[in-house]
Design a protein around this motif. Structure first.
Motif, short mmCIF file in Angstrom:
data_model
loop_
_atom_site.label_atom_id
_atom_site.label_comp_id
_atom_site.label_asym_id
_atom_site.label_seq_id
_atom_site.Cartn_x
_atom_site.Cartn_y
_atom_site.Cartn_z
N ARG A 116 0.89 -1.26 0.03
CA ARG A 116 -0.12 0.15 0.02
C ARG A 116 0.77 1.28 0.03
NH1 ARG A 116 -3.97 2.01 5.03
NH2 ARG A 116 -5.13 3.63 3.78
N THR A 117 0.63 2.06 -0.97
CA THR A 117 1.43 3.17 -1.19
C THR A 117 0.73 4.73 -0.48
OG1 THR A 117 0.84 3.63 -3.48
CG2 THR A 117 3.08 2.27 -2.92
N LEU B 261 8.49 7.23 2.34
CA LEU B 261 8.03 7.33 1.21
C LEU B 261 8.60 6.61 -0.05
CD1 LEU B 261 6.35 10.79 0.98
CD2 LEU B 261 5.11 8.58 1.34
N GLN B 262 9.96 6.66 0.13
CA GLN B 262 10.98 6.22 -0.60
C GLN B 262 10.96 4.56 -0.59
OE1 GLN B 262 14.73 8.20 -0.38
NE2 GLN B 262 13.92 9.95 -1.20
N ARG B 263 10.94 4.33 0.94
CA ARG B 263 10.94 2.91 1.00
C ARG B 263 9.63 2.20 0.59
NH1 ARG B 263 11.90 3.68 6.01
NH2 ARG B 263 9.86 3.09 7.14
N LEU B 264 8.49 2.60 0.59
CA LEU B 264 7.53 2.24 -0.07
C LEU B 264 7.59 2.09 -1.48
CD1 LEU B 264 4.48 4.03 1.90
CD2 LEU B 264 5.50 1.87 2.57
N GLN C 155 12.59 -1.97 8.29
CA GLN C 155 11.97 -0.78 8.88
C GLN C 155 10.36 -0.57 8.71
OE1 GLN C 155 14.72 1.71 6.46
NE2 GLN C 155 14.95 2.79 8.16
N PRO C 156 9.73 -1.38 9.41
CA PRO C 156 8.14 -1.44 9.39
C PRO C 156 7.75 -0.46 10.66
CG PRO C 156 8.98 -3.12 11.06
CD PRO C 156 10.31 -2.85 10.17
N ASP C 157 8.32 0.73 10.43
CA ASP C 157 7.54 1.88 11.16
C ASP C 157 7.66 3.09 10.26
OD1 ASP C 157 7.00 3.46 13.39
OD2 ASP C 157 9.14 3.81 14.13
N PRO C 158 6.46 3.77 10.01
CA PRO C 158 5.30 3.43 10.97
C PRO C 158 4.42 2.19 10.53
CG PRO C 158 4.94 5.18 9.49
CD PRO C 158 6.22 4.71 9.34
N GLU C 159 4.45 1.94 9.61
CA GLU C 159 3.80 0.44 8.98
C GLU C 159 3.87 0.15 7.59
OE1 GLU C 159 -0.56 0.89 9.58
OE2 GLU C 159 -0.65 2.19 7.52
N LEU C 160 3.72 -1.19 7.28
CA LEU C 160 3.56 -1.68 6.12
C LEU C 160 2.54 -2.70 5.84
CD1 LEU C 160 7.33 -3.03 5.80
CD2 LEU C 160 6.62 -1.01 5.07
N VAL C 161 1.72 -2.13 4.84
CA VAL C 161 0.67 -2.88 4.54
C VAL C 161 0.67 -3.47 2.97
CG1 VAL C 161 -2.06 -2.81 4.49
CG2 VAL C 161 -0.57 -1.25 6.23
N PHE C 162 0.11 -4.72 2.96
CA PHE C 162 0.26 -5.51 1.49
C PHE C 162 -1.20 -6.07 1.06
CE2 PHE C 162 4.26 -5.60 3.57
CZ PHE C 162 5.10 -5.18 2.45
N SER C 163 -1.51 -6.07 -0.05
CA SER C 163 -2.58 -7.01 -0.44
C SER C 163 -2.07 -8.01 -1.28
CB SER C 163 -3.40 -6.06 -1.19
OG SER C 163 -4.67 -6.80 -1.87
N LEU C 164 -2.31 -9.32 -0.85
CA LEU C 164 -1.83 -10.61 -1.66
C LEU C 164 -2.87 -10.84 -2.70
CD1 LEU C 164 -0.80 -12.27 1.58
CD2 LEU C 164 0.57 -10.63 0.12
N LYS C 165 -2.23 -10.90 -3.97
CA LYS C 165 -3.04 -11.32 -5.21
C LYS C 165 -2.78 -12.85 -5.67
CE LYS C 165 -4.30 -6.95 -5.29
NZ LYS C 165 -5.54 -6.47 -4.83
#
Length: 372
Positions: A213-214, A227-230, A248-258
């Motif tokens: 999620r960006t 933002l660069q990490r995303l 570096q999962p701060d503040p968060e990393l969110v994914f959608s699996l397809k």
């Protein structure tokens, strides 16, 4: 044979724990936290679940074989709150049901909707025997009614069996109105963050299948480095196969699996394999859930690896999900059911489950997930 039912009442609950039933190789103990919130502790030979029967039927904690499956946070007990952020330390909450996800600029709904901390009208304990053997369950009910609005009954249920470290979460929603109602649901299971754990999923770690999620929700404070990490992980998410501080999962990393594949039983299977070889697991029927989400966060306040959250929609909030065609409609008088099996596997049990997932990836199955 019909199940045996024990109706609970709030007057039963005291600060001193009290065992009120011992059946089917399991037991149920009731107590009340210092914060005033009632709890039921379902126990079996392998561990226990602490469930809040009148507070969204949140599962506050899950522990099996001495392993705490629950996210780490500063919340030592559930707290009264108007939304889930005020008590964000639980193992699982029901996200939805009329609205879901992070509210966008156009949205007026609470984070993850009205259900997470909803007051439940009633609760009961049931026990019985089925084709899989004996079981013990906690069932709660809520009738939602809004003048000039929606009217539904929600019935969440948690079922435990005597010698298993896996358990079943079920949500049934019945539209009590004659008018159609919108439906958005996610089983928000907040597993513990484990450094070095491996994510095993029935799809690839490519940009097409593991989609980060960006967009940035209002709760997240983003700087240029984030933002660069995303952007980097959007191009190549392969590094996310292992949970690590290097992500570096701060503040968060969110994914959608397809493009998830199903195993031979027709279900989606996922694992978070810990460095010792044991694992956390999630299984579900893709006919009930069109989406699978992942949320990883680790900072000084809380750590969580919600590695597999089955859902009927994404997490962008009502208006964005509506535009994407992800908001279901439940006809007047109709019901919908959602069931997820999740829990813990020992180091001896994990290899067979991992092999099942790997086999599903090479089998000629069609995609199970909506491409959104």
């Amino acid at each position: 044979m019909p199940p045996i039912t024990l109706q609970l009442h709030k007057s039963f609950f005291r600060a001193q724990p009290l065992e009120i039933i011992h059946a089917a190789g399991c037991s149920a103990e009731i107590f009340i936290y210092d914060t005033g919130i009632e709890a039921v502790k379902l126990k079996n030979q392998r561990g226990y679940l602490i469930i809040l029967p009148y507070y969204g039927q949140i599962i506050w904690q899950a522990v099996f074989d001495g392993v705490d499956l629950t996210m780490q946070s500063h919340f030592r007990a559930p707290r009264p709150a108007s939304d889930i952020v005020g008590t964000y330390g639980c193992f699982m909450f029901h996200s939805g049901l009329l609205r879901n996800g992070n509210p966008g600029a156009e949205d007026t709904h609470a984070l993850h909707g009205e259900m997470p901390v909803a007051p439940m009208d009633s609760a009961r304990i049931e026990t019985g025997i089925d084709d899989e053997g004996p079981w013990l369950a906690l069932v709660s009910e809520r009738e939602y009614l809004m003048g000039f609005g929606d009217h539904y009954r929600a019935q969440p249920r948690v079922t435990m069996r005597p010698d298993s470290a896996q358990f079943e979460i079920r949500m049934e929603v019945e539209n009590l109105s004659q008018n159609p109602m919108e439906l958005m649901y996610m089983c928000h299971a907040n597993f513990a963050y484990v450094e070095g754990a491996e994510l095993i999923q029935p799809t690839s770690f490519t940009a097409a299948d593991t989609v980060i999620r960006t967009s940035i929700p209002g709760l997240v404070k983003a700087d240029e480095a984030y933002l660069q990490r995303l952007a980097r992980l959007a191009r190549d998410p392969r590094d996310t196969a292992v949970v690590s501080a290097a992500l570096q999962p701060d503040p968060e990393l969110v994914f959608s699996l397809k493009n998830l594949r199903t195993a031979a039983d027709g279900r989606v299977h996922t694992l978070l394999r810990r460095p010792g070889g044991d694992a956390f697991m999630v299984q579900y029927d893709p006919a009930e859930f069109s989406h699978l989400l992942r949320w990883i966060l680790a900072n000084a306040m809380q750590k969580v690896c919600a590695f597999a959250m089955p859902a009927t929609c994404g997490v962008e909030g009502y208006h964005a999900e509506q535009r994407a065609g992800n908001v279901r409609t439940l006809a007047g008088g109709d019901s919908a059911q959602f069931t997820v099996k999740l829990g813990y596997l020992t180091a001896q049990e994990t290899p067979a489950e991992a092999a099942r997932i790997h086999a599903s990836c090479v089998a000629p199955h069609a995609s199970t997930m909506k491409d959104v």
